[in-house]
Design a protein around this motif. Structure first.
Motif, PDB file in Angstrom:
ATOM      1  N   ALA A 189       0.835  -1.187   0.000  1.00  0.00           N
ATOM      2  CA  ALA A 189       0.000   0.000   0.000  1.00  0.00           C
ATOM      3  C   ALA A 189       0.874   1.244   0.000  1.00  0.00           C
ATOM      4  O   ALA A 189       2.056   1.198   0.342  1.00  0.00           O
ATOM      5  CB  ALA A 189      -0.903  -0.006   1.231  1.00  0.00           C
ATOM      6  N   LEU A 190       0.283   2.352  -0.374  1.00  0.00           N
ATOM      7  CA  LEU A 190       0.959   3.635  -0.223  1.00  0.00           C
ATOM      8  C   LEU A 190       1.212   3.886   1.262  1.00  0.00           C
ATOM      9  O   LEU A 190       0.540   3.327   2.125  1.00  0.00           O
ATOM     10  CB  LEU A 190       0.083   4.745  -0.812  1.00  0.00           C
ATOM     11  CG  LEU A 190      -0.152   4.678  -2.322  1.00  0.00           C
ATOM     12  CD1 LEU A 190      -1.313   5.577  -2.710  1.00  0.00           C
ATOM     13  CD2 LEU A 190       1.095   5.053  -3.095  1.00  0.00           C
ATOM     14  N   ARG A 191       2.169   4.740   1.566  1.00  0.00           N
ATOM     15  CA  ARG A 191       2.557   4.963   2.964  1.00  0.00           C
ATOM     16  C   ARG A 191       1.436   5.656   3.736  1.00  0.00           C
ATOM     17  O   ARG A 191       1.023   6.765   3.410  1.00  0.00           O
ATOM     18  CB  ARG A 191       3.827   5.797   3.022  1.00  0.00           C
ATOM     19  CG  ARG A 191       4.252   6.177   4.441  1.00  0.00           C
ATOM     20  CD  ARG A 191       5.669   6.721   4.464  1.00  0.00           C
ATOM     21  NE  ARG A 191       6.639   5.652   4.278  1.00  0.00           N
ATOM     22  CZ  ARG A 191       7.923   5.845   3.998  1.00  0.00           C
ATOM     23  NH1 ARG A 191       8.381   7.070   3.853  1.00  0.00           N
ATOM     24  NH2 ARG A 191       8.743   4.827   3.843  1.00  0.00           N
ATOM     25  N   ARG A 192       0.948   4.982   4.777  1.00  0.00           N
ATOM     26  CA  ARG A 192      -0.141   5.518   5.581  1.00  0.00           C
ATOM     27  C   ARG A 192       0.343   6.647   6.484  1.00  0.00           C
ATOM     28  O   ARG A 192       1.467   6.631   6.994  1.00  0.00           O
ATOM     29  CB  ARG A 192      -0.747   4.413   6.458  1.00  0.00           C
ATOM     30  CG  ARG A 192      -1.176   3.167   5.700  1.00  0.00           C
ATOM     31  CD  ARG A 192      -2.322   3.462   4.758  1.00  0.00           C
ATOM     32  NE  ARG A 192      -2.589   2.298   3.906  1.00  0.00           N
ATOM     33  CZ  ARG A 192      -3.424   2.303   2.886  1.00  0.00           C
ATOM     34  NH1 ARG A 192      -4.064   3.405   2.585  1.00  0.00           N
ATOM     35  NH2 ARG A 192      -3.609   1.226   2.159  1.00  0.00           N
ATOM     36  N   ASP A 193      -0.550   7.619   6.718  1.00  0.00           N
ATOM     37  CA  ASP A 193      -0.320   8.695   7.686  1.00  0.00           C
ATOM     38  C   ASP A 193       0.986   9.449   7.442  1.00  0.00           C
ATOM     39  O   ASP A 193       1.633   9.928   8.378  1.00  0.00           O
ATOM     40  CB  ASP A 193      -0.315   8.136   9.109  1.00  0.00           C
ATOM     41  CG  ASP A 193      -1.628   7.447   9.469  1.00  0.00           C
ATOM     42  OD1 ASP A 193      -2.668   7.878   8.944  1.00  0.00           O
ATOM     43  OD2 ASP A 193      -1.603   6.495  10.259  1.00  0.00           O
TER      44      ASP A 193
ATOM     45  N   PRO B 184      10.167  -0.014  -2.360  1.00  0.00           N
ATOM     46  CA  PRO B 184      10.048  -0.734  -1.085  1.00  0.00           C
ATOM     47  C   PRO B 184      10.300   0.124   0.147  1.00  0.00           C
ATOM     48  O   PRO B 184       9.795  -0.185   1.223  1.00  0.00           O
ATOM     49  CB  PRO B 184      11.106  -1.845  -1.214  1.00  0.00           C
ATOM     50  CG  PRO B 184      12.056  -1.366  -2.256  1.00  0.00           C
ATOM     51  CD  PRO B 184      11.236  -0.547  -3.213  1.00  0.00           C
ATOM     52  N   ARG B 185      11.068   1.199   0.001  1.00  0.00           N
ATOM     53  CA  ARG B 185      11.355   2.049   1.150  1.00  0.00           C
ATOM     54  C   ARG B 185      10.500   3.302   1.175  1.00  0.00           C
ATOM     55  O   ARG B 185       9.862   3.617   2.185  1.00  0.00           O
ATOM     56  CB  ARG B 185      12.842   2.436   1.142  1.00  0.00           C
ATOM     57  CG  ARG B 185      13.222   3.391   2.264  1.00  0.00           C
ATOM     58  CD  ARG B 185      14.672   3.843   2.125  1.00  0.00           C
ATOM     59  NE  ARG B 185      15.004   4.872   3.093  1.00  0.00           N
ATOM     60  CZ  ARG B 185      16.131   5.584   3.068  1.00  0.00           C
ATOM     61  NH1 ARG B 185      17.029   5.369   2.108  1.00  0.00           N
ATOM     62  NH2 ARG B 185      16.356   6.505   3.973  1.00  0.00           N
ATOM     63  N   HIS B 186      10.460   4.032   0.077  1.00  0.00           N
ATOM     64  CA  HIS B 186       9.757   5.310   0.045  1.00  0.00           C
ATOM     65  C   HIS B 186       8.259   5.162  -0.187  1.00  0.00           C
ATOM     66  O   HIS B 186       7.512   6.123   0.012  1.00  0.00           O
ATOM     67  CB  HIS B 186      10.345   6.215  -1.038  1.00  0.00           C
ATOM     68  CG  HIS B 186      11.808   6.497  -0.870  1.00  0.00           C
ATOM     69  ND1 HIS B 186      12.323   7.089   0.265  1.00  0.00           N
ATOM     70  CD2 HIS B 186      12.875   6.263  -1.703  1.00  0.00           C
ATOM     71  CE1 HIS B 186      13.639   7.217   0.138  1.00  0.00           C
ATOM     72  NE2 HIS B 186      13.996   6.727  -1.049  1.00  0.00           N
ATOM     73  N   ARG B 187       7.819   3.977  -0.633  1.00  0.00           N
ATOM     74  CA  ARG B 187       6.413   3.707  -0.956  1.00  0.00           C
ATOM     75  C   ARG B 187       5.898   4.668  -2.020  1.00  0.00           C
ATOM     76  O   ARG B 187       4.703   5.006  -2.044  1.00  0.00           O
ATOM     77  CB  ARG B 187       5.525   3.776   0.300  1.00  0.00           C
ATOM     78  CG  ARG B 187       6.037   3.017   1.508  1.00  0.00           C
ATOM     79  CD  ARG B 187       6.437   1.589   1.183  1.00  0.00           C
ATOM     80  NE  ARG B 187       5.325   0.764   0.731  1.00  0.00           N
ATOM     81  CZ  ARG B 187       5.482  -0.391   0.085  1.00  0.00           C
ATOM     82  NH1 ARG B 187       6.694  -0.834  -0.198  1.00  0.00           N
ATOM     83  NH2 ARG B 187       4.442  -1.092  -0.265  1.00  0.00           N
TER      84      ARG B 187
END
Length: 495
Positions: free
Chosen positions: A8-12, A335-338
């Motif tokens: 998923a995209l990075r939450r919050d 994988p890190r920055h989303r």
């Protein structure tokens, strides 16, 4: 599957400030004040502040509809999801198909403006600099936008916030200086109909000016595709969309008033986007080196707008790719920055191709006008569909959920405001103030028609082979990751 394509995209990741400026910078306030809004002066003349005020009220109707839907349906698919839930999934697919297309064209549009504005100004100051050496600036802009997007939504949104604050502060300071210099010439008569241009008397001239001014508001919905990366998205999206439309609308009113009373209401019909009778010209002639800050604010605005719209295009493409109505690789995430790295790569390639192909095929200014016409035609059409979707969504939710003013009256008024803008953008001479488009800008209509026809073909193939994918355009994926919210397939959030 690999994590890069299934996560998923990075939450919050961002909050109200960042998503507010996502919409603010997508509206390109400095560029709009300097280039877009003066187009209305040819009709409204010194009554342009009234035209801007009318355009603000008109745009708030649609902004309210977008804000209501953004609160109910926080999804990266944004306008596509709204149309799918409010009207039909097939309509949602077509809205998404058109929206991704034009939002991918916005960065090259703004990077062309960056190029010819920087080159033209440098040539004017130092004649040894070639006026046609615009393309290195545009390509540098592509690199900056790609880097900001690659580092993730937090970096990109904060970058946009800094740029947005700078351009707004510069223009507001300049407006205060203009109002101060105007002295006794300050007058509220510019909010009446007595200063319209020759040939466009009274309210007719103001209406014509407001139609052109409405187009400067495009972009207020740009916060919505960041919903899945935003803290408390249901509340934050609503506040960001309405806040951007209202805040920048008032900014437009103040700055337009300032220049009108300084320049002179009765000769303001000759005011434009370039030359002595322009923001840059006035700054150069009367405010010394302050013109450098105005120039930097406009350059800043092009980069900020390109950055914001790259976020919109890549998130919308991601949302449609994860349900496989667009190619699946567009759903790939770093994988890190989303960040949607495949979408960013495609966006960068489109930007380079459009900037160099159209810029050298015609010239950068003509290429800018062609892309602008394509973009505005589709975006205004999307706004009309979103207004319909707002009414449809709440009517489906049941009588208890419908608020007649917000969910029925505002959509009708929003449509009424944007239909004239759509006809004007497309160059259809329904009104006497609409100028018929000439080649190559007139190619915009066929370009949009071919793209949307291709979308219909893809839609029919998907309905035949994978109907479940079209149905997925109505899904709010955030609910899958928010147990507190619970799954919602119909009806609005209680409030």
């Amino acid at each position: 599957m690999h994590e890069e394509t299934t996560g998923a995209l990075r939450r919050d990741a961002v909050g109200l400030r960042e998503v507010l400026f996502q919409s603010v910078t997508a509206m390109a306030p400095a560029a709009a004040v300097a280039a877009s809004i003066p187009a209305g002066a040819a009709f409204a003349g010194g009554s342009l502040p009234l035209a801007v005020l009318i355009a603000l009220v008109a745009c708030l109707f649609t902004a309210s509809c977008v804000a209501e839907l953004a609160r109910e349906l926080p999804a990266a698919g944004s306008v596509a999801t709204y149309a799918a839930r409010g009207l039909h999934p097939a309509v949602g697919f077509l809205v998404g198909w058109g929206y991704v297309f034009v939002e991918m064209l916005v960065p090259p549009l703004l990077l062309l403006q960056l190029g010819f504005t920087a080159a033209g100004t440098l040539h004017e100051e130092w004649s040894s600099y070639p006026a046609d050496l615009w393309w290195p600036w545009s390509l540098a802009g592509v690199g900056v936008i790609a880097a900001a997007g690659y580092l993730g939504v937090r970096a990109s949104a904060r970058f946009g916030t800094v740029l947005g604050v700078f351009e707004i502060l510069v223009l507001l300071v300049f407006a205060v200086l203009l109002i101060g210099e105007a002295g006794d010439a300050n007058t509220l008569s510019v909010f009446g109909t007595s200063h319209t241009a020759d040939g466009y008397p009274g309210i007719g001239g103001v209406f014509a000016g407001s139609v052109y001014t409405v187009l400067a508001f495009a972009g207020f919905e740009a916060a919505a595709p960041l919903a899945e990366e935003t803290r408390d998205p249901r509340r934050t999206m609503h506040r960001a969309v309405l806040g951007a439309a209202l805040g920048i609308g008032l900014f437009y009113v103040i700055t337009t008033y300032a220049m009108t009373v300084y320049f002179g209401p009765d000769r303001f019909a000759k005011f434009g986007a370039s030359g002595a009778a322009s923001w840059d010209g006035v700054a150069r002639a009367s405010f010394g080196l302050f013109w450098v800050l105005v120039f930097l604010a406009v350059i800043n605005s092009t980069i900020a707008n390109a950055n914001a719209c790259a976020n919109v295009s890549t998130r919308t493409a991601f949302a449609l790719a994860r349900i496989r109505v667009l190619p699946r690789p567009l759903a790939a995430l770093h994988p890190r920055h989303r960040s949607p790295v495949a979408g960013i790569a495609v966006q960068s390639l489109v930007a380079v191709g459009a900037v160099l192909g159209l810029g050298f095929g015609y010239d950068p200014v003509t290429a800018f006008l062609l892309l602008a016409t394509v973009i505005v035609t589709v975006v205004v059409g999307v706004y009309i569909v979103v207004n319909l979707s707002c009414a449809g969504y709440f009517l489906r939710a049941g009588r208890a959920a419908v608020k007649p003013v917000r969910h029925l009256l505002f959509p009708v008024l929003g449509i009424a405001a944007f239909v004239p803008a759509l006809l004007t953008a497309a160059g259809l001479p329904v009104f006497d103030f609409v100028t018929e488009l000439t080649a190559p800008v007139s190619y915009a209509g066929p370009i949009v028609g071919v793209w949307m026809a291709a979308g219909v073909v893809v839609l029919l193939l998907l309905i035949r082979r994978h109907p479940e994918r079209i149905a997925e355009t109505a899904r709010v994926h955030l609910d899958s990751y928010d147990p507190a919210a619970g799954p919602r397939t119909d009806g609005p959030v209680p409030r």
